[in-house]
Design a protein around this motif. Structure first.
Motif, mmCIF file in Angstrom:
data_model
loop_
_atom_site.group_PDB
_atom_site.id
_atom_site.type_symbol
_atom_site.label_atom_id
_atom_site.label_comp_id
_atom_site.label_asym_id
_atom_site.label_seq_id
_atom_site.Cartn_x
_atom_site.Cartn_y
_atom_site.Cartn_z
ATOM 1 N N ASN A 154 0.889 -1.182 0.100
ATOM 2 C CA ASN A 154 -0.149 0.193 -0.093
ATOM 3 C C ASN A 154 0.784 1.219 -0.100
ATOM 4 O OD1 ASN A 154 0.994 0.231 2.551
ATOM 5 N ND2 ASN A 154 -0.984 -0.091 3.610
ATOM 6 N N GLU A 155 0.178 2.464 -0.221
ATOM 7 C CA GLU A 155 0.940 3.725 -0.002
ATOM 8 C C GLU A 155 0.323 4.712 1.069
ATOM 9 O OE1 GLU A 155 2.341 4.250 -4.737
ATOM 10 O OE2 GLU A 155 0.336 5.165 -4.074
ATOM 11 N N GLN A 156 1.056 5.271 1.646
ATOM 12 C CA GLN A 156 0.587 6.152 2.575
ATOM 13 C C GLN A 156 0.748 7.453 1.994
ATOM 14 O OE1 GLN A 156 -0.902 5.634 5.900
ATOM 15 N NE2 GLN A 156 -1.290 7.918 5.901
ATOM 16 N N VAL A 157 -0.424 8.466 1.775
ATOM 17 C CA VAL A 157 -0.403 9.760 1.396
ATOM 18 C C VAL A 157 -0.854 10.861 2.454
ATOM 19 C CG1 VAL A 157 -0.500 9.000 -0.952
ATOM 20 C CG2 VAL A 157 -2.615 9.497 0.587
ATOM 21 N N ALA A 158 -0.717 11.760 2.260
ATOM 22 C CA ALA A 158 -0.924 12.876 3.200
ATOM 23 C C ALA A 158 -1.208 14.270 2.386
ATOM 24 C CB ALA A 158 0.023 13.099 4.474
ATOM 25 N N PHE A 159 -1.805 15.161 3.085
ATOM 26 C CA PHE A 159 -2.015 16.242 2.550
ATOM 27 C C PHE A 159 -1.023 17.332 3.087
ATOM 28 C CE2 PHE A 159 -6.006 14.630 0.993
ATOM 29 C CZ PHE A 159 -6.311 15.174 -0.119
ATOM 30 N N VAL A 160 -0.237 18.047 2.460
ATOM 31 C CA VAL A 160 0.730 18.936 2.722
ATOM 32 C C VAL A 160 0.715 20.250 2.053
ATOM 33 C CG1 VAL A 160 3.361 19.545 3.001
ATOM 34 C CG2 VAL A 160 2.443 17.045 3.297
ATOM 35 N N GLU A 161 0.228 21.113 3.012
ATOM 36 C CA GLU A 161 -0.109 22.558 2.190
ATOM 37 C C GLU A 161 -0.995 22.497 1.081
ATOM 38 O OE1 GLU A 161 3.357 24.561 1.123
ATOM 39 O OE2 GLU A 161 4.287 24.480 3.052
ATOM 40 N N GLY A 162 -2.109 21.601 1.331
ATOM 41 C CA GLY A 162 -3.268 21.463 0.452
ATOM 42 C C GLY A 162 -3.012 20.574 -0.557
ATOM 43 N N LYS A 163 -1.992 19.851 -0.709
ATOM 44 C CA LYS A 163 -1.608 18.989 -1.717
ATOM 45 C C LYS A 163 -1.268 17.796 -1.263
ATOM 46 C CE LYS A 163 0.625 22.555 -4.584
ATOM 47 N NZ LYS A 163 1.856 23.168 -5.457
ATOM 48 N N GLN A 164 -1.723 16.486 -2.010
ATOM 49 C CA GLN A 164 -1.639 15.282 -1.748
ATOM 50 C C GLN A 164 0.050 14.817 -2.131
ATOM 51 O OE1 GLN A 164 -4.042 12.487 -3.683
ATOM 52 N NE2 GLN A 164 -4.222 11.059 -1.877
ATOM 53 N N THR A 165 0.654 14.208 -1.085
ATOM 54 C CA THR A 165 1.961 13.929 -1.336
ATOM 55 C C THR A 165 2.170 12.597 -0.573
ATOM 56 O OG1 THR A 165 2.558 14.885 0.855
ATOM 57 C CG2 THR A 165 2.854 16.412 -0.937
ATOM 58 N N LEU A 166 3.143 11.776 -1.318
ATOM 59 C CA LEU A 166 3.304 10.714 -0.995
ATOM 60 C C LEU A 166 4.208 10.604 0.328
ATOM 61 C CD1 LEU A 166 3.445 7.412 -1.385
ATOM 62 C CD2 LEU A 166 5.429 7.812 -2.885
ATOM 63 N N GLN A 167 3.925 9.764 1.385
ATOM 64 C CA GLN A 167 4.716 9.669 2.658
ATOM 65 C C GLN A 167 5.557 8.641 2.384
ATOM 66 O OE1 GLN A 167 4.406 11.747 5.377
ATOM 67 N NE2 GLN A 167 3.550 12.817 3.476
ATOM 68 N N TYR A 168 5.155 7.320 2.097
ATOM 69 C CA TYR A 168 5.952 6.205 1.702
ATOM 70 C C TYR A 168 5.086 4.741 0.971
ATOM 71 C CZ TYR A 168 3.392 4.296 6.000
ATOM 72 O OH TYR A 168 2.811 3.755 6.753
ATOM 73 N N ALA A 169 5.893 3.923 0.449
ATOM 74 C CA ALA A 169 5.049 2.796 -0.044
ATOM 75 C C ALA A 169 5.373 1.695 0.760
ATOM 76 C CB ALA A 169 5.539 2.751 -1.649
ATOM 77 N N SER A 170 4.737 0.899 1.442
ATOM 78 C CA SER A 170 4.918 -0.304 2.026
ATOM 79 C C SER A 170 5.138 -1.607 1.155
ATOM 80 C CB SER A 170 3.885 -0.668 3.134
ATOM 81 O OG SER A 170 4.144 -1.888 3.774
#
Length: 77
Positions: A7-23
């Motif tokens: 899976n992939e972990q994403v988060a919103f940073v300054e209103g933009k979706q960014t990838l945190q990591y892929a497991s």
């Protein structure tokens, strides 16, 4: 070497979706010289939100090989 992108972990940073990591999970070799485990592949490893599964697997393989190369050699006496 078998590598599975879980899976992939994403988060919103300054209103933009960014990838945190892929497991990913992996296994390689045959007993008694086998290795398996899980790790996180991050943007620092060269992947992004638009990376394909094959891109993530290639980055994971590079990271796994680097970890193996850093492992201390077993003293064979």
């Amino acid at each position: 070497m078998n590598i599975t992108v879980n899976n992939e972990q994403v988060a919103f940073v300054e209103g933009k979706q960014t990838l945190q990591y892929a497991s990913v999970s992996f296994n390689a070799g045959t007993f008694p010289n086998s290795l398996n485990g899980n790790l996180q592949v991050t943007p620092e490893d060269g992947i992004s939100l638009t990376s394909s599964e094959d891109d993530i697997k290639a980055a994971a393989k590079t990271k796994i090989q680097a970890l193996i190369a850093e492992a201390p050699a077993e003293n064979a006496e």
